[in-house]
Design an enzyme around this catalytic site. Structure first.
Site, short mmCIF file in Angstrom:
data_model
loop_
_atom_site.label_atom_id
_atom_site.label_comp_id
_atom_site.label_asym_id
_atom_site.label_seq_id
_atom_site.Cartn_x
_atom_site.Cartn_y
_atom_site.Cartn_z
N LYS A 266 0.86 -1.18 0.00
CA LYS A 266 0.00 0.00 0.00
C LYS A 266 0.91 1.24 0.00
O LYS A 266 1.10 1.90 1.03
CB LYS A 266 -0.95 -0.04 1.20
N GLU B 192 -7.96 -5.60 -10.01
CA GLU B 192 -8.74 -4.91 -8.98
C GLU B 192 -9.23 -3.59 -9.57
O GLU B 192 -9.12 -3.37 -10.78
CB GLU B 192 -7.89 -4.68 -7.73
N1 PDD Z 1 -8.06 1.90 -0.90
N2 PDD Z 1 -7.17 -2.05 -3.94
C1 PDD Z 1 -6.65 -0.81 -3.92
C2 PDD Z 1 -5.73 -0.40 -5.01
C3 PDD Z 1 -7.02 0.09 -2.89
O1 PDD Z 1 -6.49 1.32 -2.88
C4 PDD Z 1 -7.94 -0.33 -1.89
C5 PDD Z 1 -8.37 0.56 -0.76
C6 PDD Z 1 -8.45 -1.64 -1.95
C7 PDD Z 1 -9.40 -2.18 -0.91
O2 PDD Z 1 -8.72 -2.49 0.29
P1 PDD Z 1 -9.48 -2.41 1.70
O3 PDD Z 1 -10.67 -3.28 1.60
O4 PDD Z 1 -8.47 -2.93 2.67
O5 PDD Z 1 -9.83 -0.97 1.92
C8 PDD Z 1 -8.04 -2.47 -2.98
C9 PDD Z 1 -8.27 2.81 0.21
C10 PDD Z 1 -9.65 2.83 0.73
C11 PDD Z 1 -7.71 4.18 -0.18
O6 PDD Z 1 -6.67 4.17 -0.84
O7 PDD Z 1 -8.27 5.20 0.19
#
Ligand code: PDD
Length: 284
Positions: free
Chosen positions: A146, A179
């Protein structure tokens, strides 16, 4: 808004970082987004584990133990008004004269956390679903981290916004879906829920895990495997998940209806299971 920066809680207006911060210079850092319901952080341990994975992936030592993170997060939640919040955690490699290589000797990481009100998806979106577009997934090969360097995700999400859509579904060379630009994607065909496998090409979503756990617990047929763009175009349903959007039905893709063009049975069941699960967990 009270935020946390490098050991201190303060008002956002008083928070300052150096222009030499490597987050600012290179996007050299990682982040987390954690939903808070009724002042309790949802799946906090999983988010902190994913943070550890991201930090390990870019070789920044974790500045805090899990217990320390939990205590800081509890303070941040208490310092802010909304009952439902979303927490943003951001760690960079710190401040050093500009050089691509890591600072040597290492410098302390910059640690920033803020809380915003968690805005729940409006009811009409749950009734109509959202429209999405597709685009080539032109990101790097460590999408499991992330990372704060989000330029491809920014451009890919903007493409959706400019098409009047909510999200962009990303298609890797070879023709499979990884995704969304900021969400995970599920497909439904003939009553089975399909999810792309967690690998280096997608972020291992915490909401994604919850959805698969709910499917397993409630006997919903499900399979984790690659999903092709061609399958997605002939899906009965498509769903997107994230910490801020929970689970949403995708009812239009590239201007064409998905399945019947309305939120359908799998969405309705998973949405309701998700809401119940959330309440049970938060009450416990
Ligand atoms: N984003 N894939 C990507 C590229 C993401 O940025 C996110 C979440 C997810 C979903 O992950 P999770 O269920 O753990 O939130 C998948 C967050 C919300 C953001 O960047 O604001």
């Amino acid at each position: 808004m009270t935020i946390y920066l490098n050991g201190q809680f303060m008002l956002i207006a008083d928070a300052k970082i150096s222009v030499l911060d490597r987050g600012f210079m290179f996007g050299d850092g990682v982040y987390e987004v954690i939903p808070v319901y009724s002042r309790k952080a949802f799946r906090l341990s999983s988010h902190l584990q994913r943070l550890q994975h991201s930090l390990d992936g870019i070789r920044i030592p974790n500045p805090h133990s899990e217990a320390e993170w939990m205590a800081l997060i509890a303070q941040l939640i208490a310092a802010n008004q909304p009952e439902d919040q979303y927490l943003y955690l951001h760690i960079t490699r710190g401040v050093a004269l500009r050089d691509h290589a890591f600072p040597n000797p290492p410098v302390p990481p910059t640690v920033f956390m803020m809380s915003n009100a968690l805005i729940h998806p409006p009811a009409h979106l749950l009734e109509t679903g959202v429209a999405c577009v597709t685009a080539e997934d032109n990101r790097w090969l460590r999408c499991d981290l992330k990372a704060i360097s989000l330029l491809p995700n920014v451009l890919l999400r903007q493409a959706a916004v400019e098409a009047g859509c909510a999200e962009t579904l990303l298609v890797r060379e070879g023709g499979f879906i990884t995704e969304g630009a900021a969400s995970n994607i599920f497909m439904v065909k003939n009553g089975t829920l399909y999810a792309p496998p967690k690998d280096n090409l997608m972020l291992p979503g915490i909401t994604y895990d919850v959805i698969l756990e709910l499917a397993a617990t409630h006997g919903i047929p499900h399979e984790v495997r690659r999903i092709t763009l061609d399958e997605v175009r002939h899906a009965d349903e498509l769903l997107m998940t994230s910490s801020t959007r929970e689970v949403l039905p995708i009812t239009q893709l590239d201007g064409k209806p998905v399945g019947c063009g309305k939120p359908a049975a799998m969405f309705t069941q998973l949405y309701s299971l998700y809401q119940t699960f959330k309440q049970e967990v938060m009450r416990a």
